[in-house]
Design an enzyme around this catalytic site. Structure first.
Site, PDB file in Angstrom:
ATOM      1  N   LYS A 116      40.142  34.339  56.075  1.00  0.00           N
ATOM      2  CA  LYS A 116      41.427  34.773  56.617  1.00  0.00           C
ATOM      3  C   LYS A 116      42.167  33.581  57.221  1.00  0.00           C
ATOM      4  CE  LYS A 116      40.860  39.189  55.813  1.00  0.00           C
ATOM      5  NZ  LYS A 116      41.763  39.977  54.945  1.00  0.00           N
TER       6      LYS A 116
ATOM      7  N   GLU B 204      47.413  44.526  47.961  1.00  0.00           N
ATOM      8  CA  GLU B 204      46.778  45.329  49.004  1.00  0.00           C
ATOM      9  C   GLU B 204      47.775  46.270  49.674  1.00  0.00           C
ATOM     10  OE1 GLU B 204      44.693  44.610  53.397  1.00  0.00           O
ATOM     11  OE2 GLU B 204      44.727  42.984  51.927  1.00  0.00           O
TER      12      GLU B 204
ATOM     13  N   HIS C 221      41.570  45.422  46.058  1.00  0.00           N
ATOM     14  CA  HIS C 221      41.280  45.428  47.491  1.00  0.00           C
ATOM     15  C   HIS C 221      40.444  46.672  47.758  1.00  0.00           C
ATOM     16  CE1 HIS C 221      42.229  46.706  51.686  1.00  0.00           C
ATOM     17  NE2 HIS C 221      41.950  45.432  51.911  1.00  0.00           N
TER      18      HIS C 221
ATOM     19  N   ASP D 205      43.373  34.279  52.478  1.00  0.00           N
ATOM     20  CA  ASP D 205      44.153  35.513  52.644  1.00  0.00           C
ATOM     21  C   ASP D 205      44.986  35.429  53.918  1.00  0.00           C
ATOM     22  OD1 ASP D 205      45.148  38.071  52.780  1.00  0.00           O
ATOM     23  OD2 ASP D 205      43.199  39.075  52.862  1.00  0.00           O
TER      24      ASP D 205
ATOM     25  N   GLU E 276      46.200  34.861  48.948  1.00  0.00           N
ATOM     26  CA  GLU E 276      46.409  36.312  48.942  1.00  0.00           C
ATOM     27  C   GLU E 276      47.449  36.725  49.984  1.00  0.00           C
ATOM     28  OE1 GLU E 276      43.583  40.211  49.893  1.00  0.00           O
ATOM     29  OE2 GLU E 276      42.707  38.406  49.000  1.00  0.00           O
TER      30      GLU E 276
ATOM     31  N   ASP F 223      44.731  49.077  45.176  1.00  0.00           N
ATOM     32  CA  ASP F 223      43.684  49.750  45.952  1.00  0.00           C
ATOM     33  C   ASP F 223      43.886  51.253  45.828  1.00  0.00           C
ATOM     34  OD1 ASP F 223      42.024  50.833  47.925  1.00  0.00           O
ATOM     35  OD2 ASP F 223      42.370  49.188  49.327  1.00  0.00           O
TER      36      ASP F 223
END
Length: 408
Positions: free
Chosen positions: A214, A296, A346, A243, A269, A319
């Site tokens: 992250k 996502e 995701h 991400d 991401e 997702d």
């Protein structure tokens, strides 16, 4: 026949730092759960994912949709599920609260996923097997292709699936080999550098060949330092994804992505706001050959269509507990197949449902079996938690979609 519906609000506290990202610093992983019970007392479970506050509103939306199913024969419903889905998503008053996004669409996802789970349980097969055994026409009958006619007609969707029939059996070896996973839990945003380093080592020891960090800190130097730590531990051959969880503005994303290129990320991401399609198009051109992964927080097939039309996304992360459930997930997968973009979901469901859907994508649709995100934090709460061995998802064999939760 569907005899009874039950909607429940399930929330799960996480260990300190787990699940955190640049935007969602203190999440409470939560599900709006739809349970459908037939006249033989078979009960299904369908999930929509949130991170806490507002989960009760999604439950209210799910009840609105689920109540319309009482008395319906499951086989008849699923034989033309696309029509039910289209009518439900476009209910003339409820649609105003979307359309096809937000609380109402999450509620529809929960109910849709419960329908597919009940269908598989009644057939006494895992969801992946139910789906791959359906004919192309039967699959497309479960889909709502409206607003896609300019790029994907019913006939084209059937043809995409039909083209894969001849080589379908060759891809069933994935069932015994298992579907590769990647570890998302190495680098949650609130973890310190030493935790990130140790988690990367643990992921490698567990057999993972890909992992995600992250990013999106106020100080970009923190992102760069942590990204280099992961690359150092992972080595040059393993894939490392970054991400940002929508944190950056476009100018920030351009500047920071250019700085991150040196550690060779496999993708960046959600770099900026998920509704800003043109910003992603601009960013993709500015930072090429660095690739973007998106989806996502993309709520419906129409926006996925637009992203695919711009050519800015190298990976789509649709997702099924975010879009309108299994039905819309398959629709987006078909779109991606037509545009030649791989699907790497995701997993708001923690991989429980998606382990079935990626097998269908690979075997029946011919998508490349890249890898599937793995997040372990809610495993104790599922009756049939996903199994990972040496970094690979073990194929589930129990009937249904693996989404039953242990009682509260």
């Amino acid at each position: 026949m569907i005899a009874k519906v039950n909607i429940s609000d399930r929330r799960f506290a996480l260990a300190k730092g787990a699940g955190s990202d640049a935007v969602h610093r203190d999440p409470v992983y939560s599900y709006a759960v739809t349970q459908l019970t037939d006249e033989h007392h078979t009960t299904s479970s369908g999930l929509a994912f949130t991170v806490g506050a507002g989960n009760e509103l999604v439950c209210g939306a799910a009840k609105f949709y689920a109540d319309t199913l009482v008395g319906r024969n499951v086989d008849e419903l699923m034989a033309d599920f696309g029509s039910w889905f289209k009518n439900a998503a476009n209910e003339q008053q409820f649609r105003w609260l979307g359309p096809h996004k937000g609380i109402v669409h999450l509620g529809l996802a929960s109910v849709t996923n419960a329908c597919f789970d009940l269908w598989a349980k009644q057939k006494q097969v895992p969801l992946w097997k139910l789906l791959i055994d359906l004919s192309p026409e039967e699959i497309v009958n479960t889909l709502d292709l409206s607003y896609l006619e300019d790029v994907l007609t019913r006939e084209e969707a059937i043809d995409i699936l039909q083209q894969q029939q001849a080589t379908k059996n060759e891809r069933t070896k994935i069932l015994t080999e298992g579907y590769p996973g990647y570890d998302t839990s190495v680098g949650w945003f609130n973890y310190n550098n030493e935790q990130v380093r140790e988690n990367c080592k643990k992921a490698i020891d567990a057999g993972f060949n890909a992992m995600k960090l992250k990013v999106g800190a106020t100080d970009a130097a923190r992102d760069i330092e942590r990204a280099n730590i992961v690359r150092e531990v992972a080595g040059g051959d393993r894939k490392v994804m970054l991400d940002a969880n929508q944190q950056w503005t476009l100018p920030q994303a351009i500047a920071i992505c250019q700085q991150l290129q040196q550690m060779n990320p496999y993708w960046i991401e959600e770099p900026t706001h998920p509704d800003d399609i043109l910003a992603h198009q601009t960013l993709a051109k500015q930072i090429a050959p660095l690739k973007l992964a998106l989806g996502e927080h993309v709520p419906n097939r129409i926006l996925f269509k637009n992203y695919l039309q711009t050519g800015c996304a190298s990976f789509m992360q649709v997702d099924a507990v975010r879009v309108g459930g299994v039905s819309e997930f398959i629709t987006v997968s078909l779109l991606c197949k037509k545009f030649g973009v791989p699907v790497v979901p995701h997993v708001g469901d923690m991989g429980q449902l998606h382990q079935h859907l990626v097998l269908f994508n690979h075997i029946a649709m011919g998508h490349e079996a890249l890898f599937l995100e793995h997040i372990p934090h809610l495993k104790p709460y599922f009756k049939q938690p996903v199994k990972i061995e040496n970094g690979v998802y073990v194929t589930p064999l129990e009937a249904g979609s693996s989404c039953d939760l242990v009682p509260a």
